[in-house]
Design a protein around this motif. Structure first.
Motif, PDB file in Angstrom:
ATOM      1  N   LYS A   1     -84.766  57.858 -58.563  1.00 57.71           N
ATOM      2  CA  LYS A   1     -83.378  58.063 -58.453  1.00 57.71           C
ATOM      3  C   LYS A   1     -83.044  59.799 -58.658  1.00 57.71           C
ATOM      4  CE  LYS A   1     -79.422  57.399 -61.871  1.00 57.71           C
ATOM      5  NZ  LYS A   1     -78.944  56.926 -63.013  1.00 57.71           N
TER       6      LYS A   1
ATOM      7  N   ASN B   1     -80.856  63.312 -58.874  1.00 59.88           N
ATOM      8  CA  ASN B   1     -79.537  63.893 -59.304  1.00 59.88           C
ATOM      9  C   ASN B   1     -78.833  64.473 -58.158  1.00 59.88           C
ATOM     10  OD1 ASN B   1     -80.779  66.406 -58.965  1.00 59.88           O
ATOM     11  ND2 ASN B   1     -81.081  66.711 -61.465  1.00 59.88           N
TER      12      ASN B   1
ATOM     13  N   LYS C   1     -79.291  50.652 -55.231  1.00 60.15           N
ATOM     14  CA  LYS C   1     -78.375  51.714 -54.763  1.00 60.15           C
ATOM     15  C   LYS C   1     -78.632  53.010 -55.463  1.00 60.15           C
ATOM     16  CE  LYS C   1     -74.276  48.342 -54.478  1.00 60.15           C
ATOM     17  NZ  LYS C   1     -73.096  48.201 -54.918  1.00 60.15           N
ATOM     18  N   GLU C   2     -79.187  52.932 -56.611  1.00 58.69           N
ATOM     19  CA  GLU C   2     -79.339  54.418 -57.419  1.00 58.69           C
ATOM     20  C   GLU C   2     -80.917  54.758 -56.890  1.00 58.69           C
ATOM     21  OE1 GLU C   2     -78.574  53.380 -61.230  1.00 58.69           O
ATOM     22  OE2 GLU C   2     -76.598  54.439 -61.108  1.00 58.69           O
ATOM     23  N   TYR C   3     -81.704  53.982 -56.950  1.00 59.12           N
ATOM     24  CA  TYR C   3     -83.121  54.242 -56.743  1.00 59.12           C
ATOM     25  C   TYR C   3     -83.378  54.169 -55.226  1.00 59.12           C
ATOM     26  CZ  TYR C   3     -83.565  54.210 -61.767  1.00 59.12           C
ATOM     27  OH  TYR C   3     -83.454  54.541 -63.278  1.00 59.12           O
TER      28      TYR C   3
END
Length: 123
Positions: free
Chosen positions: A5, A7, A21-23
């Motif tokens: 993930k 930023n 979705k995030e990873y």
């Protein structure tokens, strides 16, 4: 496989064993940032490490199945050389995945190959 993930700056802030979705970013565990995250995440207890290994077991099983298929297709091993329990497990997993459609005999003995051997014996 590890997925990171990131930023807004593109820096890795967390890792997971499955893509979501995030990873989304595939990363190697030996990257310093990833190694630090893993160390802090899993140094709390060995149970977490075991959970991570357990999560990756299904991926490893699929890799092994594909490897056995490849070795069989290249005739480096015969499917029937595997222990009967392994044959049953592999065939049942293949059937459950829907890959085995009744015509895919890649893991079976090649009947043409056996016939050729019989023909050679008759010559």
């Amino acid at each position: 496989m590890l997925y990171a993930k990131v930023n807004e700056k593109g820096e890795v802030i967390d890792v997971a064993t499955s893509q979501s979705k995030e990873y989304t970013l595939l990363v190697a565990p030996d990257q310093p940032v990833v190694a630090n995250i893993l160390e802090s995440k899993f140094s709390e207890s060995s149970a977490n490490t075991q959970d991570m290994l357990t999560d990756s077991d299904s991926d490893m099983m699929r890799i092994i199945e594909d490897l056995i298929d490849l070795l069989s297709e290249k005739r480096l091993i015969q499917f029937t050389e595997l222990p009967l329990a392994a044959q049953k497990k592999l065939l049942s997993r293949k059937w459950v995945r829907g890959v085995h459609n009744g015509h895919d005999d890649s893991l079976m003995i090649d009947s043409n190959h056996d016939e050729d051997s019989q023909d050679d014996a008759l010559i």
